[in-house]
Design a protein around this motif. Sequence first.
Motif, PDB file in Angstrom:
ATOM      1  N   TRP A 241      35.160  31.651  53.377  1.00  0.00           N
ATOM      2  CA  TRP A 241      34.107  32.518  53.909  1.00  0.00           C
ATOM      3  C   TRP A 241      32.748  32.113  53.347  1.00  0.00           C
ATOM      4  CZ3 TRP A 241      30.294  35.698  52.106  1.00  0.00           C
ATOM      5  CH2 TRP A 241      29.681  36.553  53.039  1.00  0.00           C
ATOM      6  N   VAL A 242      32.693  31.841  52.053  1.00  0.00           N
ATOM      7  CA  VAL A 242      31.424  31.446  51.424  1.00  0.00           C
ATOM      8  C   VAL A 242      30.932  30.129  52.006  1.00  0.00           C
ATOM      9  CG1 VAL A 242      30.263  30.889  49.255  1.00  0.00           C
ATOM     10  CG2 VAL A 242      32.031  32.662  49.298  1.00  0.00           C
ATOM     11  N   GLU A 243      31.842  29.186  52.208  1.00  0.00           N
ATOM     12  CA  GLU A 243      31.455  27.883  52.751  1.00  0.00           C
ATOM     13  C   GLU A 243      31.006  27.985  54.206  1.00  0.00           C
ATOM     14  OE1 GLU A 243      34.872  25.438  52.139  1.00  0.00           O
ATOM     15  OE2 GLU A 243      34.405  25.044  50.020  1.00  0.00           O
ATOM     16  N   LYS A 244      31.647  28.871  54.958  1.00  0.00           N
ATOM     17  CA  LYS A 244      31.321  29.018  56.377  1.00  0.00           C
ATOM     18  C   LYS A 244      30.048  29.820  56.579  1.00  0.00           C
ATOM     19  CE  LYS A 244      32.409  28.868  60.856  1.00  0.00           C
ATOM     20  NZ  LYS A 244      32.536  27.617  61.640  1.00  0.00           N
ATOM     21  N   ASN A 245      29.720  30.698  55.640  1.00  0.00           N
ATOM     22  CA  ASN A 245      28.608  31.632  55.826  1.00  0.00           C
ATOM     23  C   ASN A 245      27.637  31.602  54.650  1.00  0.00           C
ATOM     24  OD1 ASN A 245      29.671  33.137  58.342  1.00  0.00           O
ATOM     25  ND2 ASN A 245      31.396  33.291  56.916  1.00  0.00           N
ATOM     26  N   PRO A 246      27.016  30.474  54.399  1.00  0.00           N
ATOM     27  CA  PRO A 246      26.103  30.371  53.247  1.00  0.00           C
ATOM     28  C   PRO A 246      24.884  31.273  53.356  1.00  0.00           C
ATOM     29  CG  PRO A 246      25.919  28.434  54.666  1.00  0.00           C
ATOM     30  CD  PRO A 246      27.104  29.204  55.149  1.00  0.00           C
ATOM     31  N   GLU A 247      24.377  31.510  54.572  1.00  0.00           N
ATOM     32  CA  GLU A 247      23.192  32.360  54.709  1.00  0.00           C
ATOM     33  C   GLU A 247      23.519  33.810  54.372  1.00  0.00           C
ATOM     34  OE1 GLU A 247      21.403  31.923  58.522  1.00  0.00           O
ATOM     35  OE2 GLU A 247      20.958  29.794  58.262  1.00  0.00           O
ATOM     36  N   GLU A 248      24.667  34.278  54.838  1.00  0.00           N
ATOM     37  CA  GLU A 248      25.061  35.654  54.542  1.00  0.00           C
ATOM     38  C   GLU A 248      25.335  35.829  53.044  1.00  0.00           C
ATOM     39  OE1 GLU A 248      25.737  35.157  58.893  1.00  0.00           O
ATOM     40  OE2 GLU A 248      26.073  33.926  57.110  1.00  0.00           O
ATOM     41  N   ALA A 249      25.998  34.835  52.433  1.00  0.00           N
ATOM     42  CA  ALA A 249      26.267  34.909  50.996  1.00  0.00           C
ATOM     43  C   ALA A 249      24.967  34.917  50.209  1.00  0.00           C
ATOM     44  CB  ALA A 249      27.147  33.738  50.565  1.00  0.00           C
ATOM     45  N   ALA A 250      24.024  34.073  50.612  1.00  0.00           N
ATOM     46  CA  ALA A 250      22.735  34.008  49.922  1.00  0.00           C
ATOM     47  C   ALA A 250      21.955  35.302  50.080  1.00  0.00           C
ATOM     48  CB  ALA A 250      21.920  32.828  50.457  1.00  0.00           C
ATOM     49  N   PHE A 251      22.026  35.912  51.269  1.00  0.00           N
ATOM     50  CA  PHE A 251      21.302  37.169  51.474  1.00  0.00           C
ATOM     51  C   PHE A 251      21.886  38.274  50.606  1.00  0.00           C
ATOM     52  CE2 PHE A 251      21.014  41.331  53.536  1.00  0.00           C
ATOM     53  CZ  PHE A 251      19.635  41.502  53.479  1.00  0.00           C
ATOM     54  N   LEU A 252      23.207  38.350  50.534  1.00  0.00           N
ATOM     55  CA  LEU A 252      23.828  39.384  49.721  1.00  0.00           C
ATOM     56  C   LEU A 252      23.369  39.273  48.266  1.00  0.00           C
ATOM     57  CD1 LEU A 252      25.877  41.715  49.517  1.00  0.00           C
ATOM     58  CD2 LEU A 252      27.618  40.003  48.999  1.00  0.00           C
ATOM     59  N   LEU A 253      23.319  38.054  47.756  1.00  0.00           N
ATOM     60  CA  LEU A 253      22.874  37.872  46.377  1.00  0.00           C
ATOM     61  C   LEU A 253      21.391  38.199  46.227  1.00  0.00           C
ATOM     62  CD1 LEU A 253      24.733  34.702  45.072  1.00  0.00           C
ATOM     63  CD2 LEU A 253      25.437  37.097  45.066  1.00  0.00           C
ATOM     64  N   ALA A 254      20.592  37.844  47.205  1.00  0.00           N
ATOM     65  CA  ALA A 254      19.165  38.174  47.145  1.00  0.00           C
ATOM     66  C   ALA A 254      18.963  39.684  47.102  1.00  0.00           C
ATOM     67  CB  ALA A 254      18.434  37.576  48.343  1.00  0.00           C
ATOM     68  N   PRO A 334      39.967  30.165  38.885  1.00  0.00           N
ATOM     69  CA  PRO A 334      39.414  30.407  40.221  1.00  0.00           C
ATOM     70  C   PRO A 334      38.213  29.513  40.485  1.00  0.00           C
ATOM     71  CG  PRO A 334      38.714  32.122  38.710  1.00  0.00           C
ATOM     72  CD  PRO A 334      39.734  31.285  37.973  1.00  0.00           C
ATOM     73  N   VAL A 335      37.826  29.470  41.733  1.00  0.00           N
ATOM     74  CA  VAL A 335      36.666  28.680  42.148  1.00  0.00           C
ATOM     75  C   VAL A 335      35.387  29.452  41.820  1.00  0.00           C
ATOM     76  CG1 VAL A 335      35.484  27.658  44.128  1.00  0.00           C
ATOM     77  CG2 VAL A 335      37.986  27.600  43.996  1.00  0.00           C
ATOM     78  N   PHE A 336      34.386  28.756  41.323  1.00  0.00           N
ATOM     79  CA  PHE A 336      33.048  29.328  41.152  1.00  0.00           C
ATOM     80  C   PHE A 336      32.108  28.547  42.068  1.00  0.00           C
ATOM     81  CE2 PHE A 336      35.102  31.003  37.493  1.00  0.00           C
ATOM     82  CZ  PHE A 336      34.365  32.087  37.043  1.00  0.00           C
ATOM     83  N   THR A 337      31.474  29.249  42.980  1.00  0.00           N
ATOM     84  CA  THR A 337      30.583  28.613  43.956  1.00  0.00           C
ATOM     85  C   THR A 337      29.144  29.012  43.681  1.00  0.00           C
ATOM     86  OG1 THR A 337      32.320  28.635  45.657  1.00  0.00           O
ATOM     87  CG2 THR A 337      30.040  28.349  46.397  1.00  0.00           C
ATOM     88  N   THR A 338      28.296  28.033  43.458  1.00  0.00           N
ATOM     89  CA  THR A 338      26.886  28.294  43.186  1.00  0.00           C
ATOM     90  C   THR A 338      26.135  28.455  44.511  1.00  0.00           C
ATOM     91  OG1 THR A 338      26.944  27.026  41.118  1.00  0.00           O
ATOM     92  CG2 THR A 338      24.770  27.432  42.117  1.00  0.00           C
ATOM     93  N   VAL A 339      25.492  29.585  44.659  1.00  0.00           N
ATOM     94  CA  VAL A 339      24.672  29.860  45.834  1.00  0.00           C
ATOM     95  C   VAL A 339      23.209  29.871  45.393  1.00  0.00           C
ATOM     96  CG1 VAL A 339      24.119  31.523  47.656  1.00  0.00           C
ATOM     97  CG2 VAL A 339      26.498  31.204  46.926  1.00  0.00           C
ATOM     98  N   GLU A 340      22.404  28.988  45.970  1.00  0.00           N
ATOM     99  CA  GLU A 340      21.018  28.879  45.536  1.00  0.00           C
ATOM    100  C   GLU A 340      20.199  30.066  46.059  1.00  0.00           C
ATOM    101  OE1 GLU A 340      19.912  26.722  43.466  1.00  0.00           O
ATOM    102  OE2 GLU A 340      21.793  25.594  43.362  1.00  0.00           O
ATOM    103  N   PRO A 341      19.218  30.508  45.264  1.00  0.00           N
ATOM    104  CA  PRO A 341      18.345  31.603  45.712  1.00  0.00           C
ATOM    105  C   PRO A 341      17.606  31.232  46.990  1.00  0.00           C
ATOM    106  CG  PRO A 341      18.064  31.175  43.366  1.00  0.00           C
ATOM    107  CD  PRO A 341      18.882  30.057  43.907  1.00  0.00           C
TER     108      PRO A 341
END
Length: 343
Positions: A241-254, A334-341
């Motif tokens: 899900w994170v790989e398929k939806n980087p914009e949504e993941a980034a927005f959630l973190l923002a 587990p996997v840790f995925t870095t999502v850039e701001p």
Amino acid sequence: MAGLAVLAVTASACASGGGSGQVAGEAEDANGVVNMVMAPDAVWKWLDDNGIKQEMEEEAGIQVLTSSSWDEFGVFAGGHADVVSAATYEAPDLADAIKEPAAVFGRYNADRSLLGVAPGSPYQDLCDLEGKKIATFTAVSITLVWGMYAKEMCGLDLKAGGGDYELVVTDIQNLGDLVARGDADACLCLPDFALPQLVAGTVTPLYEGKSAAQLWSENFGSNPDDITHPQTNVFVAREAWVEKNPEEAAFLLALWERGLEEWRANRDEIISTYPEDFGVTSPEEQAYLINHLDTVYDWYVDSVYLEDQWVSEEKEIFEFMRETGFMEKDVEDPVFTTVEPTS
């Protein structure tokens, strides 16, 4: 393994989708919608009630639909949410439940639990409590962390259904009262859910009131200056899900990064606006909590974003789990995925 519900969200909509019906390792396009499950959280309420969440959603064209549940683990594992808040050390069990990699991609709260006894108690540490009754609100989550400490420091087993202690699992609001009444010898308490007893002095924290995270940095972690390990609330999703939806993941973190900024700028007002989410029932309890945050421990991290050094240090909990028998030797981290701001 049920996730610890220390934070979370009010229900603005029922979560749907997530992983239900998905082929393992694949994910659908989120199409600008994130389904998230957590437990009630004052910072999230603040973002919502002050229009910050809506403003950011409209600007980004992305919507976060939240459902509130004390069983975040079950909701996520059942495929009814894209993102869940869970403890870092619960991520391997999440991955096992969904039969595919689960990715940690954000952080929020460290372990604030403390070990409390009655005033004048002869017990000075966890080892002294061998054979005694210890109250907690869960057989997993923070109890696992203190169980690892008991194994490493005392050579004792702290677990439900046996071991070297009598573990009593009860409602989180009752833990301090059990100790105050003499019905338990100690509690694994969250400071904000034992405020009446802490204020009255009928519960005394051991280890100078230090949290499980502070004890980790002093005794077990490689970086004694970082008191944000281990985390009881990280953001977890299926890796696909994170790989398929980087914009949504980034927005959630923002969005959550803004929440942390609001916490730093308006902490006391947030506490007074949502006292129920901090267990506060009186001005005295609010003052005690604020002083605890100022002088003992503030469990909120500075930033939601993952950094390489921090990830390396957080992963140390998994080796500790293997060494103390709380994780099988062949279970992978587990996997840790870095999502850039987002800019």
